[in-house]
Scaffold this motif. Structure first.
Motif, PDB file in Angstrom:
ATOM      1  N   ALA A 183       0.837  -1.206   0.000  1.00  0.00           N
ATOM      2  CA  ALA A 183       0.000   0.000   0.000  1.00  0.00           C
ATOM      3  C   ALA A 183       0.868   1.251   0.000  1.00  0.00           C
ATOM      4  O   ALA A 183       0.605   2.218  -0.733  1.00  0.00           O
ATOM      5  CB  ALA A 183      -0.930  -0.009   1.216  1.00  0.00           C
ATOM      6  N   GLY A 184       1.919   1.245   0.796  1.00  0.00           N
ATOM      7  CA  GLY A 184       2.807   2.393   0.844  1.00  0.00           C
ATOM      8  C   GLY A 184       3.530   2.614  -0.466  1.00  0.00           C
ATOM      9  O   GLY A 184       3.732   3.756  -0.893  1.00  0.00           O
ATOM     10  N   ALA A 185       3.909   1.530  -1.142  1.00  0.00           N
ATOM     11  CA  ALA A 185       4.606   1.647  -2.427  1.00  0.00           C
ATOM     12  C   ALA A 185       3.692   2.248  -3.490  1.00  0.00           C
ATOM     13  O   ALA A 185       4.097   3.140  -4.249  1.00  0.00           O
ATOM     14  CB  ALA A 185       5.120   0.280  -2.868  1.00  0.00           C
ATOM     15  N   VAL A 186       2.455   1.755  -3.577  1.00  0.00           N
ATOM     16  CA  VAL A 186       1.520   2.284  -4.578  1.00  0.00           C
ATOM     17  C   VAL A 186       1.217   3.750  -4.283  1.00  0.00           C
ATOM     18  O   VAL A 186       1.113   4.582  -5.191  1.00  0.00           O
ATOM     19  CB  VAL A 186       0.231   1.440  -4.618  1.00  0.00           C
ATOM     20  CG1 VAL A 186      -0.783   2.057  -5.577  1.00  0.00           C
ATOM     21  CG2 VAL A 186       0.543   0.012  -5.041  1.00  0.00           C
ATOM     22  N   SER A 187       1.082   4.081  -3.006  1.00  0.00           N
ATOM     23  CA  SER A 187       0.838   5.468  -2.630  1.00  0.00           C
ATOM     24  C   SER A 187       2.018   6.355  -3.010  1.00  0.00           C
ATOM     25  O   SER A 187       1.843   7.490  -3.475  1.00  0.00           O
ATOM     26  CB  SER A 187       0.571   5.566  -1.126  1.00  0.00           C
ATOM     27  OG  SER A 187       0.435   6.904  -0.708  1.00  0.00           O
ATOM     28  N   ARG A 188       3.234   5.854  -2.842  1.00  0.00           N
ATOM     29  CA  ARG A 188       4.443   6.642  -3.107  1.00  0.00           C
ATOM     30  C   ARG A 188       4.743   6.756  -4.600  1.00  0.00           C
ATOM     31  O   ARG A 188       5.083   7.828  -5.092  1.00  0.00           O
ATOM     32  CB  ARG A 188       5.619   6.004  -2.363  1.00  0.00           C
ATOM     33  CG  ARG A 188       7.016   6.500  -2.734  1.00  0.00           C
ATOM     34  CD  ARG A 188       7.250   7.974  -2.461  1.00  0.00           C
ATOM     35  NE  ARG A 188       7.097   8.348  -1.072  1.00  0.00           N
ATOM     36  CZ  ARG A 188       7.454   9.538  -0.577  1.00  0.00           C
ATOM     37  NH1 ARG A 188       7.990  10.449  -1.359  1.00  0.00           N
ATOM     38  NH2 ARG A 188       7.243   9.830   0.684  1.00  0.00           N
ATOM     39  N   TYR A 189       4.600   5.655  -5.336  1.00  0.00           N
ATOM     40  CA  TYR A 189       5.079   5.627  -6.721  1.00  0.00           C
ATOM     41  C   TYR A 189       3.965   5.565  -7.771  1.00  0.00           C
ATOM     42  O   TYR A 189       4.233   5.740  -8.951  1.00  0.00           O
ATOM     43  CB  TYR A 189       5.992   4.415  -6.937  1.00  0.00           C
ATOM     44  CG  TYR A 189       7.228   4.420  -6.085  1.00  0.00           C
ATOM     45  CD1 TYR A 189       8.232   5.359  -6.287  1.00  0.00           C
ATOM     46  CD2 TYR A 189       7.396   3.484  -5.071  1.00  0.00           C
ATOM     47  CE1 TYR A 189       9.380   5.360  -5.503  1.00  0.00           C
ATOM     48  CE2 TYR A 189       8.542   3.473  -4.288  1.00  0.00           C
ATOM     49  CZ  TYR A 189       9.527   4.414  -4.506  1.00  0.00           C
ATOM     50  OH  TYR A 189      10.661   4.410  -3.736  1.00  0.00           O
ATOM     51  N   GLY A 190       2.729   5.284  -7.349  1.00  0.00           N
ATOM     52  CA  GLY A 190       1.673   5.043  -8.316  1.00  0.00           C
ATOM     53  C   GLY A 190       0.715   6.202  -8.481  1.00  0.00           C
ATOM     54  O   GLY A 190       0.819   7.236  -7.815  1.00  0.00           O
ATOM     55  N   SER A 191      -0.235   5.988  -9.371  1.00  0.00           N
ATOM     56  CA  SER A 191      -1.250   7.004  -9.636  1.00  0.00           C
ATOM     57  C   SER A 191      -2.662   6.475  -9.382  1.00  0.00           C
ATOM     58  O   SER A 191      -3.630   7.222  -9.508  1.00  0.00           O
ATOM     59  CB  SER A 191      -1.146   7.476 -11.096  1.00  0.00           C
ATOM     60  OG  SER A 191      -1.281   6.374 -11.990  1.00  0.00           O
ATOM     61  N   VAL A 192      -2.782   5.201  -9.039  1.00  0.00           N
ATOM     62  CA  VAL A 192      -4.084   4.574  -8.793  1.00  0.00           C
ATOM     63  C   VAL A 192      -4.382   4.613  -7.298  1.00  0.00           C
ATOM     64  O   VAL A 192      -3.492   4.357  -6.480  1.00  0.00           O
ATOM     65  CB  VAL A 192      -4.084   3.116  -9.298  1.00  0.00           C
ATOM     66  CG1 VAL A 192      -5.448   2.459  -9.044  1.00  0.00           C
ATOM     67  CG2 VAL A 192      -3.722   3.057 -10.769  1.00  0.00           C
ATOM     68  N   PRO A 193      -5.605   4.924  -6.887  1.00  0.00           N
ATOM     69  CA  PRO A 193      -5.945   4.895  -5.455  1.00  0.00           C
ATOM     70  C   PRO A 193      -5.688   3.511  -4.870  1.00  0.00           C
ATOM     71  O   PRO A 193      -5.975   2.488  -5.504  1.00  0.00           O
ATOM     72  CB  PRO A 193      -7.436   5.241  -5.432  1.00  0.00           C
ATOM     73  CG  PRO A 193      -7.678   5.981  -6.709  1.00  0.00           C
ATOM     74  CD  PRO A 193      -6.747   5.372  -7.720  1.00  0.00           C
ATOM     75  N   VAL A 194      -5.145   3.463  -3.663  1.00  0.00           N
ATOM     76  CA  VAL A 194      -4.810   2.187  -3.036  1.00  0.00           C
ATOM     77  C   VAL A 194      -5.414   2.118  -1.642  1.00  0.00           C
ATOM     78  O   VAL A 194      -5.478   3.116  -0.923  1.00  0.00           O
ATOM     79  CB  VAL A 194      -3.274   1.990  -2.975  1.00  0.00           C
ATOM     80  CG1 VAL A 194      -2.603   3.097  -2.159  1.00  0.00           C
ATOM     81  CG2 VAL A 194      -2.924   0.613  -2.427  1.00  0.00           C
ATOM     82  N   TYR A 195      -5.851   0.918  -1.275  1.00  0.00           N
ATOM     83  CA  TYR A 195      -6.449   0.663   0.030  1.00  0.00           C
ATOM     84  C   TYR A 195      -5.906  -0.657   0.548  1.00  0.00           C
ATOM     85  O   TYR A 195      -5.476  -1.521  -0.214  1.00  0.00           O
ATOM     86  CB  TYR A 195      -7.976   0.601  -0.075  1.00  0.00           C
ATOM     87  CG  TYR A 195      -8.586   1.834  -0.682  1.00  0.00           C
ATOM     88  CD1 TYR A 195      -8.939   2.926   0.110  1.00  0.00           C
ATOM     89  CD2 TYR A 195      -8.794   1.921  -2.064  1.00  0.00           C
ATOM     90  CE1 TYR A 195      -9.483   4.069  -0.455  1.00  0.00           C
ATOM     91  CE2 TYR A 195      -9.338   3.054  -2.631  1.00  0.00           C
ATOM     92  CZ  TYR A 195      -9.682   4.135  -1.824  1.00  0.00           C
ATOM     93  OH  TYR A 195     -10.212   5.260  -2.388  1.00  0.00           O
ATOM     94  N   SER A 196      -5.938  -0.825   1.847  1.00  0.00           N
ATOM     95  CA  SER A 196      -5.505  -2.083   2.452  1.00  0.00           C
ATOM     96  C   SER A 196      -6.164  -2.233   3.808  1.00  0.00           C
ATOM     97  O   SER A 196      -6.374  -1.244   4.527  1.00  0.00           O
ATOM     98  CB  SER A 196      -3.982  -2.117   2.612  1.00  0.00           C
ATOM     99  OG  SER A 196      -3.564  -3.313   3.255  1.00  0.00           O
TER     100      SER A 196
END
Length: 493
Positions: A403-416
């Motif tokens: 979740a932290g990686a997607v939040s840091r490097y991605g553009s898609v909303p992430v949840y966990s």
């Protein structure tokens, strides 16, 4: 073994120039080396989690108090995305621990040779290098323990209990970082009950120091009470052994190597002189404190490195008799052999605990240093996920690192649903498609979604044996219940 050198009964702190100057050089060298390699590989999964928590600062989180996320927020605000700045506090604290080890040696009577030996052993400690490389609750906890242990030795030597007010303040700040400071308190109280002086436990300054610690940590305690003490569930999960470095066998195996093999001989020497020599009796509570802590750690199923700071403090104590041994008999031979052993351990610990090797060679150290693998490939992991994410979908991560990686490097909303990330928000009710990453068993996902199909696998871009490489990516559609009903079922510790 050398006897304790008498120290003047004084309640003042030593001036900084009273510590041998080479100690400061050694401490500075450790900090410089750690900073030089701070930007290698990438963020650790825990660091990515701290950055997520930093965007939702509160007086507490499910698995930790607020101090480390607050430091993560500060460093990332100063230099967003800069790993060297992010890890600078850790490198500085590692250098501080080198100084504190030498101060403990000085406090129990160590001269120049003992101080330098203590500093060198601390600087080449695998445990200290590992914690000094990453920003983690353990890094800060290490420095907090060492500070408390140094001040405790001072109280035992001088009998001046006014220093316990400072111990209480340091302990309170430490409890805002990690509750493990409580284990140190149990150990020290147990050691003093067994070895004395028991009058300390009735002293008004000691009681005031304890009260100050409670006062400092009170906001976090209020958060725990308001949220049903989730830390107890986390502690129970760790005690079950289902966590890195957890389990009784691991704790036993780590003791000889957590500082270094050479340092083990020194801290064992400390235990021997503390238990057997009358002139060391004023500090005997330290030896009993370690035994109490180690017993509690093994019986309670804690992680095997929890007692590393007190082992380093005992190394500082043991440096005094060992320095005396090095000055007698076949002096040249003894010093050459010790130097060779220290250099051998230092090189090994540096290669294992600091990212000196290229990421493509990390598999060589991961069996010993699991955390090295968890700093590799996060941007590539996010790219793997986003390649198979359809428009309008969100990412459901199995753990806080993803979740932290997607939040840091991605553009898609992430949840966990993992740890405190579950409290940072759930998918909107309108979302009917998620890309789930890290869930090994599709049957688990089918409990919550009408359609689950394999969409690909994680590729971290390097042939590395970490927890994420080759993990399945699932395309999940048609939630079986509204997200408001589904989300509590996806929460997990």
């Amino acid at each position: 073994m050398a006897q304790v050198t008498a120290q003047p009964e004084t309640d003042r702190l030593p001036r900084l120039d009273e510590l041998d100057r080479l100690v400061w050089v050694i401490a500075g060298a450790v900090t410089v080396v750690l900073l030089a390699f701070a930007g290698r590989y990438g963020y650790h999964r825990d660091e990515l989690y701290f950055l997520l928590c930093a965007h939702h600062l509160d007086w507490g989180f499910v698995d930790q108090p607020p101090l480390t996320p607050a430091i993560a927020w500060l460093t990332d605000t100063i230099a967003p995305g800069n790993l060297t700045v992010f890890r600078t506090p850790s490198a500085l604290l590692a250098g501080l621990c080198v100084v504190l080890t030498a101060l403990i040696a000085r406090e129990v009577g160590g001269g120049r040779a003992a101080q330098l030996l203590a500093a060198v052993l601390a600087a080449t400690s695998g445990g200290l290098l590992a914690t000094g490389h990453l920003l983690s609750t353990t890094t800060i906890d290490f420095a907090i323990w060492m500070t408390i242990l140094w001040l405790t030795v001072r109280v035992l030597r001088t009998g001046d209990t006014r220093w316990v007010l400072l111990i209480g303040a340091v302990a309170g700040v430490g409890l805002l970082n990690k509750y493990l400071v409580g284990l140190l308190a149990v150990g020290l109280i147990g050691g003093i009950l067994i070895a004395g002086p028991r009058r300390l436990l009735r002293d008004r300054w000691v009681l005031a120091g304890a009260g100050l610690a409670v006062l400092i940590v009170a906001p976090n305690l209020a958060w725990q009470i308001a949220n049903g003490f989730p830390q107890l569930d986390v502690a129970s999960e760790i005690a079950s052994g289902d966590s890195s470095y957890a389990g009784r066998s691991v704790a036993l195996a780590l003791q000889p190597v957590i500082i270094s093999l050479v340092a083990t001989a020194v801290w064992v020497t400390a235990l021997v002189v503390l238990f057997r020599r009358a002139e060391w009796r004023p500090y005997r509570a330290l030896a009993w404190a370690w035994l109490v802590i180690f017993a509690a750690m093994v019986i309670g199923g804690g992680k095997g490195y929890y007692d590393a700071p007190i082992l380093l403090a005992l190394t500082g104590v043991g440096a005094v008799p060992v320095a005396g041994w090095l000055s007698r008999g076949r002096v040249v031979l003894r010093r050459v052999l010790l130097t060779f052993a220290v250099v051998f351990c230092a090189v090994g610990d540096a290669v294992l605990m600091v990212p000196i090797l290229p990421a493509s060679s990390a598999n060589a150290v991961i069996p010993i240093n699991y955390d090295a693998g968890e700093t590799i490939g996060w941007p590539a992991l996010v790219a793997s996920i986003e390649r198979v994410t359809p428009p309008g979908a969100v990412v459901l991560a199995s753990n806080y690192g993803e979740a932290g990686a997607v939040s840091r490097y991605g553009s898609v909303p992430v949840y966990s649903g993992h740890m405190s990330v579950a409290d940072f928000g759930r998918p909107p009710e309108s979302v009917d498609t998620v890309v789930a990453v890290g869930f090994e068993d599709p049957a688990y996902l089918r409990r919550f979604f009408g359609s689950v199909e394999r969409a690909g696998s994680v590729d971290v871009g390097v042939d590395v044996d970490n927890d994420e490489n080759d993990a399945p990516i699932w395309l999940c559609r048609n939630p079986r219940e509204p997200w408001s009903t589904l989300w509590p079922k996806l929460r997990r510790i």
